[in-house]
Structures are given as structure tokens and as C-alpha cells.
Design a protein around this motif. Structure first.
Motif, mmCIF file in Angstrom:
data_model
loop_
_atom_site.group_PDB
_atom_site.id
_atom_site.type_symbol
_atom_site.label_atom_id
_atom_site.label_comp_id
_atom_site.label_asym_id
_atom_site.label_seq_id
_atom_site.Cartn_x
_atom_site.Cartn_y
_atom_site.Cartn_z
ATOM 1 N N ALA A 24 0.805 -1.229 0.000
ATOM 2 C CA ALA A 24 0.000 0.000 0.000
ATOM 3 C C ALA A 24 0.837 1.278 0.000
ATOM 4 O O ALA A 24 0.476 2.250 -0.675
ATOM 5 C CB ALA A 24 -0.922 -0.001 1.223
ATOM 6 N N ILE A 45 0.707 -22.163 3.542
ATOM 7 C CA ILE A 45 0.894 -20.843 2.926
ATOM 8 C C ILE A 45 -0.041 -19.795 3.517
ATOM 9 O O ILE A 45 -0.130 -18.683 3.007
ATOM 10 C CB ILE A 45 0.716 -20.909 1.388
ATOM 11 C CG1 ILE A 45 -0.655 -21.498 1.024
ATOM 12 C CG2 ILE A 45 1.839 -21.717 0.749
ATOM 13 C CD1 ILE A 45 -0.994 -21.351 -0.455
ATOM 14 N N ARG A 93 0.124 -18.284 6.567
ATOM 15 C CA ARG A 93 0.900 -17.213 7.203
ATOM 16 C C ARG A 93 2.372 -17.433 6.888
ATOM 17 O O ARG A 93 2.999 -18.335 7.425
ATOM 18 C CB ARG A 93 0.673 -17.198 8.716
ATOM 19 C CG ARG A 93 1.170 -15.929 9.371
ATOM 20 C CD ARG A 93 0.908 -15.903 10.865
ATOM 21 N NE ARG A 93 -0.500 -15.987 11.222
ATOM 22 C CZ ARG A 93 -1.377 -14.990 11.074
ATOM 23 N NH1 ARG A 93 -0.986 -13.841 10.594
ATOM 24 N NH2 ARG A 93 -2.639 -15.140 11.415
ATOM 25 N N PHE A 114 5.234 -13.099 1.221
ATOM 26 C CA PHE A 114 3.960 -13.444 0.599
ATOM 27 C C PHE A 114 3.596 -12.357 -0.421
ATOM 28 O O PHE A 114 4.334 -11.392 -0.595
ATOM 29 C CB PHE A 114 2.860 -13.609 1.656
ATOM 30 C CG PHE A 114 2.658 -12.404 2.536
ATOM 31 C CD1 PHE A 114 3.498 -12.159 3.606
ATOM 32 C CD2 PHE A 114 1.634 -11.500 2.294
ATOM 33 C CE1 PHE A 114 3.332 -11.040 4.409
ATOM 34 C CE2 PHE A 114 1.456 -10.382 3.095
ATOM 35 C CZ PHE A 114 2.310 -10.153 4.157
ATOM 36 N N GLU A 121 -3.540 -5.301 -3.645
ATOM 37 C CA GLU A 121 -4.140 -4.202 -2.874
ATOM 38 C C GLU A 121 -4.659 -3.112 -3.798
ATOM 39 O O GLU A 121 -4.107 -2.863 -4.865
ATOM 40 C CB GLU A 121 -3.110 -3.586 -1.925
ATOM 41 C CG GLU A 121 -2.579 -4.579 -0.906
ATOM 42 C CD GLU A 121 -1.997 -3.910 0.323
ATOM 43 O OE1 GLU A 121 -2.565 -4.070 1.407
ATOM 44 O OE2 GLU A 121 -0.960 -3.234 0.191
ATOM 45 N N GLU A 139 -8.997 -14.911 8.313
ATOM 46 C CA GLU A 139 -8.953 -13.758 7.394
ATOM 47 C C GLU A 139 -8.377 -14.113 6.018
ATOM 48 O O GLU A 139 -7.321 -14.718 5.919
ATOM 49 C CB GLU A 139 -8.093 -12.661 8.029
ATOM 50 C CG GLU A 139 -7.877 -11.487 7.113
ATOM 51 C CD GLU A 139 -6.923 -10.444 7.696
ATOM 52 O OE1 GLU A 139 -6.550 -10.545 8.882
ATOM 53 O OE2 GLU A 139 -6.556 -9.525 6.945
ATOM 54 N N SER A 188 -7.524 -5.226 0.528
ATOM 55 C CA SER A 188 -6.202 -5.863 0.573
ATOM 56 C C SER A 188 -6.360 -7.367 0.760
ATOM 57 O O SER A 188 -6.833 -7.837 1.803
ATOM 58 C CB SER A 188 -5.417 -5.277 1.754
ATOM 59 O OG SER A 188 -4.199 -5.964 1.889
ATOM 60 N N ILE A 189 -5.970 -8.094 -0.274
ATOM 61 C CA ILE A 189 -6.152 -9.549 -0.208
ATOM 62 C C ILE A 189 -4.799 -10.241 -0.370
ATOM 63 O O ILE A 189 -3.974 -9.807 -1.167
ATOM 64 C CB ILE A 189 -7.175 -10.014 -1.280
ATOM 65 C CG1 ILE A 189 -7.251 -11.549 -1.318
ATOM 66 C CG2 ILE A 189 -6.867 -9.492 -2.652
ATOM 67 C CD1 ILE A 189 -8.378 -12.078 -2.167
ATOM 68 N N ARG A 218 -3.194 -16.659 0.349
ATOM 69 C CA ARG A 218 -4.384 -17.136 1.082
ATOM 70 C C ARG A 218 -5.517 -17.438 0.119
ATOM 71 O O ARG A 218 -6.283 -18.378 0.316
ATOM 72 C CB ARG A 218 -4.827 -16.088 2.094
ATOM 73 C CG ARG A 218 -3.928 -16.081 3.281
ATOM 74 C CD ARG A 218 -4.499 -15.321 4.429
ATOM 75 N NE ARG A 218 -3.431 -15.141 5.392
ATOM 76 C CZ ARG A 218 -3.505 -14.416 6.471
ATOM 77 N NH1 ARG A 218 -4.636 -13.788 6.761
ATOM 78 N NH2 ARG A 218 -2.498 -14.317 7.300
#
Ligand code: GAP
Length: 510
Positions: A219, A258, A260, A264, A268, A331, A373-374, A378
Motif C-alpha cells: 500500500a 501458505i 501465514r 507473501f 491491494e 482472514e 487488501s487480499i 491465502r
């Protein structure tokens, strides 16, 4: 199968079929770091493609960016990451294991939620069709007591974090009788803050070096470029800037495959808006992003919103989209109303004006920002774990199949000559050449056709095309569909159009 076993299956399938390998495996791996294999990289690229298409291409007021991982060190002072990007950690003195204090409390809450779900399940069984879950939730004394218990814990945790009162967090863990999952003891240290940024040094000569950080989010690259994009792109507010890129965090507990990791990838988007309109845009993006997830075929009960109790230092409202991973709801994506915090901080630290002149209202202001924000990894895990199925077939045997949405599948088409002689491979090669310019295709002639179908099922290939002896006579092939296993004879002249239609990413928007 227990959810733990199911998760182990997902991890071993990902490795066995070339999706994800442990990093530096020949040296016994590096903790919480993974590499994407030949099929993993295709799936990952397709997720990125769908996100970019949905966020940038389909929105006339959103543009892309690719900013550097390294940024001027003042960026992270301004953004608050140097001082406040911390996790509260606590150690168990007996097991010597380290935990995030907030995660210990959240796991405790999840256990209470689990009990509520059990009560509901039991009642549903007892009352059958007459069962009304909403009514049960609002009237059943056990459920009400447990919900009240959750409220009390959440309020205490929120108050403690707002006051940065680490002692109160420690006391709450003790009060809730939370034990270390390894030692089973309540012998806890005090709670301490731990900064998550990786630091390194710029410059090769000692003394010249200055500390810089690997970015913990993409970001900030967007914030520092906001005026460049606005001016050169002649953008009017509201407008957005999107980017996909690596982020790095020195996570205290990096586990769950994967889910956490310390390195990574994020996707965003910062949406720049007029101050005062943030509630409207926050709701807009919550709704938009939830619809995006649902377009990928997840069931309604696998996704939910979770409002943040502990707001990040920059946010005035924040919610997660949570996905039901094999280890529970966690999340997947965050939607944050970031106010004008970041831009104002960058103004203050850089001494450069980051204001926008609004020609419609004749106002000059620092825009507010709503962020989506992905985590790409995940998202990969959500899709992969949801898609992996074991199916019992009519003849009593089982097949393992990855029901990935066709437009995202790593390989779209497998081209399979029935035998590797009689001119069939040559005909199959012609079909490969016809399709491979548009689609990732795979050619295979070894083993029985049944075995080859199973291998393609396991990596999620939506279509297999079989070339047999009749093909040489009638110029037709058999298309076998992964999910239904139905086979259809089609003319080679129609093949390209049929495949183009079936794997078109447009289908995800319908
Ligand atoms: N710019 C805002 C931001 O970074 P965040 O909630 O800290 O917010 C956004 O992270 C997303 O990044 C999360 O929803 C998650 O999907 C992903 N993410 C965060 N930490 C991660 C990690 N250690 N490993 C994998 N993904 C992670």
C-alpha cells in the motif's frame, strides 16, 4: 476425516502434483517459506489475472501500479510501521513456545463460538424443519450466555489494546484460563511488543550503509505515488490505484502452510475519496469484494465478514472477509477505511503537499482512502482447499478431483492420443498447435487413457481431448469434461470455439 487430516491431504496433494514445494527443500527447507511449482504458478497467475481484470480493467476509475519493494526509510516512519507495526507476543515458560497474545484470546473466543454452533446443530436435529436459527440464537439461554461471554472478552481485549495496556492483555489470558497448547500450562511471561518488519542495509561499504526495510505491505508504494498517478493520469476523485506484489513480515508464528508466511504476495487497491464519503465507499467495497469471492463458487456458509475489534493504527473502520479454511474461519481479505492518515503523515514527513483540488466543489483537501487488501497466497489456499475433492464413482472406486473454476485452472486442455502410433500423435500435435496459442495445454501419450484422465482430474484440468482412430476418418475428437466426466464427440473445426467459450474468464462475471 478430521479437519487436521484433511489439511494434511491438501498439503501433500499440493506437493505431489507440482503446486507448492517447501522452499530450499534439499537443505531441509526454510520455515514458513514455499515455492510455487509448475501448476501452482499457473493457478497463481490466473488468480492475479482475474483480480486485475475485476479491479483495474472493469473499473474505468482504477489504474495499476508496480512500485519497488525497497522504499525510502522515512516511508515507514511516516506510515507508523516503525513505531506501531507490532504483534503482542507472549511466551510459555514451560514449553518455551511463543504465541501472539491476541491470537490466543481469539482462539479462545472461537472455542466458545464452536460451542454455540454445536448447540444449534443439536437443536436443528431435534426440531427438524420447524427449526428457526435466528429465533434460537436470540432466545436460547445457553447461546445468550455464551454470546454475552464473547462480548465481555471482546470489550476487555479492545479496551486493553486501545490503551496499549499489555499487562491487561496478560491478565485476560490468565483470567480466561488459557493454557499453552503444547505444555498445557498457564505459566506465561509478560506480553511484549515485537516489530514485524525485516530490516536490511543499503550500500556495500560499512559506514555508508543505512537501514532500509522490506515492505510489509504494498500500500505505501501506492500512497507515495498517488499524486504522480493523479496528475499524469488526469484522475478525478474518486479513483483507485491497484497493485500486486510481494510483502514481507517477520511473523512470530508462521504456520498453517501458505496461510501465514514471512514472504507473501498481496493484491491491494487504494480508493481515494472525498473526506466524509468514507462510510459509503467502505460499504461499497465490502459488498463488491464479497461478490467477487462468491463468483468463484464458494458456498455462502464458507465466507463471512468479521469486524475488527483491534483497529490498525491507520483505520477508522475495518472488516475482514473470512473464509472457512480446514483449520476454521480465518482472514482472507481486509477492507479498511484508512482515513487521510497515510497521506497526511507523508505530507508531514516529506514536507510535500499531497492535496487534491476538487474542481467540482472548489475544495482543496487531502483525500480519504478506502483500501481492499487480499493475500494472494491465502486466496490460492482458499481456492485449492475448497476445490480438492474425493469422489466415489459408480463402480465403487474413488477419484481425486480438483474442481477449480475452469477459467482459473492451471491447464485448460489436455490433448491425449489414444495410442502412440498409427498417426494419432501427429493428429494430436495438430490440435495442440491449434489451441496452445490461446490456452495452457498439456500433451500426453503415455499410460492408459483412464490413468491419464485421473492425473488431469488431480490437477484440475477441465477438458481432456482424446484423439482416436476414428478421428483420422471423421475429423472429430472426444471432449471429456472434468466435473461430470461426460464425453462428447465434436468436430475439430468447432473445437477452438468450444474451448474458448468454456474456459473464458468472462464466465466468472455471469
Ligand atoms: N495494507 C493493509 C494490509 O496489509 P493486512 O490485513 O495486514 O492489511 C492484508 O494484510 C492481507 O494480506 C490479509 O488479509 C492476508 O490475506 C494477507 N496477509 C497478511 N499477512 C500475511 C502473511 N504473513 N502470510 C500470507 N498472507 C498474509
Amino acid at each position: 476425516m478430521s479437519s487436521e487430516d484433511q489439511f494434511k491431504k491438501i498439503i501433500s496433494h499440493a506437493k505431489e502434483f507440482g503446486f507448492i514445494f517447501p522452499n530450499s527443500e534439499i537443505y531441509d527447507g526454510l520455515s514458513a517459506t514455499y515455492d510455487y511449482g509448475q501448476n501452482g504458478v499457473e493457478l497463481k497467475n490466473n488468480i492475479k489475472k482475474y483480480w486485475w481484470l475485476s479491479m483495474v480493467q472493469m473499473n474505468e476509475n482504477i489504474v495499476g501500479l508496480d512500485s519497488a519493494i525497497f522504499m525510502h526509510p522515512s516511508t515507514w516512519k511516516a506510515s507508523g510501521h516503525v513505531d506501531a507495526f507490532n504483534d503482542p507476543l507472549i511466551d510459555n515458560k514451560d514449553s518455551k513456545k511463543r504465541y501472539r497474545a491476541d491470537v490466543l484470546i481469539e482462539d479462545h473466543i472461537a472455542k466458545i463460538e464452536g460451542k454455540i454452533e454445536k448447540d444449534i446443530k443439536k437443536a436443528r436435529k431435534r426440531f427438524g424443519d420447524a427449526f428457526n436459527e435466528t429465533e434460537f440464537r436470540s432466545t436460547n439461554s445457553n447461546v445468550l450466555r455464551r454470546l454475552n461471554e464473547i462480548d465481555i472478552i471482546n470489550n476487555k481485549m479492545k479496551a486493553a489494546f486501545e490503551d496499549n495496556n499489555l499487562e491487561a492483555i496478560h491478565d485476560l489470558i490468565v483470567e480466561l484460563n488459557i493454557v499453552c497448547p503444547v505444555s498445557g500450562s498457564k505459566n506465561w511471561t509478560e506480553v511484549r511488543q515485537f516489530n514485524l518488519m525485516f530490516a536490511t542495509e543499503l550500500g556495500s561499504v560499512a559506514g555508508d550503509a543505512s537501514t532500509i526495510y522490506l515492505r510489509p505491505e504494498t500500500a505505501q508504494g501506492i500512497f507515495v505515488n498517488y499524486l504522480n498517478v493523479q496528475k499524469t493520469g488526469r484522475k478525478k476523485i474518486p479513483f483507485g490505484i491497484a497493485q500486486i506484489g510481494k510483502a514481507f513480515r517477520n511473523e512470530i508464528i508462521a504456520r498453517q502452510f501458505i496461510f501465514r508466511m514471512r514472504e507473501f504476495e498481496q493484491m491491494e487497491m487504494q480508493f481515494f475519496i472525498q473526506p466524509g464519503t468514507q462510510k459509503k465507499w467502505y460499504e461499497h467495497w465490502k459488498d463488491n469484494r464479497m461478490k467477487w469471492h462468491k463468483s468463484l463458487g464458494f458456498n455462502d456458509d464458507e465466507l463471512r465478514f468479521h469486524d475488527h475489534i483491534k483497529l490498525a493504527h491507520y483505520a477508522d473502520a475495518a472488516a475482514d472477509i473470512e473464509f472457512k479454511f480446514p483449520f476454521g474461519f480465518k482472514e482472507l481479505e481486509g477492507i479498511h477505511s484508512r482515513t487521510d492518515f497515510d497521506l497526511k503523515q507523508h505530507e508531514a514527513h516529506s514536507k510535500k503537499k499531497l492535496r487534491y483540488f476538487d474542481p467540482e466543489s472548489n475544495e482543496n483537501y487531502v483525500p480519504y482512502v478506502v483500501e481492499t487488501s487480499i493475500g494472494l497466497d491465502r486466496m490460492f489456499l482458499a481456492l485449492f482447499s475448497n476445490a480438492l475433492n474425493e469422489e466415489k464413482l459408480e463402480d465403487g472406486t474413488y477419484r481425486v478431483v480438483l474442481n477449480i473454476p475452469a477459467p482459473l485452472a492451471p491447464i485448460k486442455v489436455a490433448v491425449l492420443p489414444l495410442v502412440k502410433k498409427d498417426g494419432l500423435p501427429e493428429k494430436a500435435r495438430e490440435i495442440m498447435n491449434l489451441l496452445k496459442i490461446e490456452h495452457q495445454c498439456h500433451y500426453e501419450e503415455k499410460d492408459s487413457i483412464g490413468k491419464r484422465y485421473r492425473r488431469q482430474d488431480a490437477i484440475g484440468t477441465p477438458f481432456c481431448i482424446t484423439i482416436d482412430h476414428d478421428t483420422l476418418e471423421d475429423n472429430a475428437v472426444t471432449i471429456r469434461e472434468r466435473d461430470t466426466m461426460k464425453q462428447e464427440r465434436v468436430s475439430i473445426s468447432e473445437l477452438e470455439a468450444i474451448i474458448n467459450e468454456k474456459v473464458n474468464i468472462k464466465n466468472l462475471f455471469i
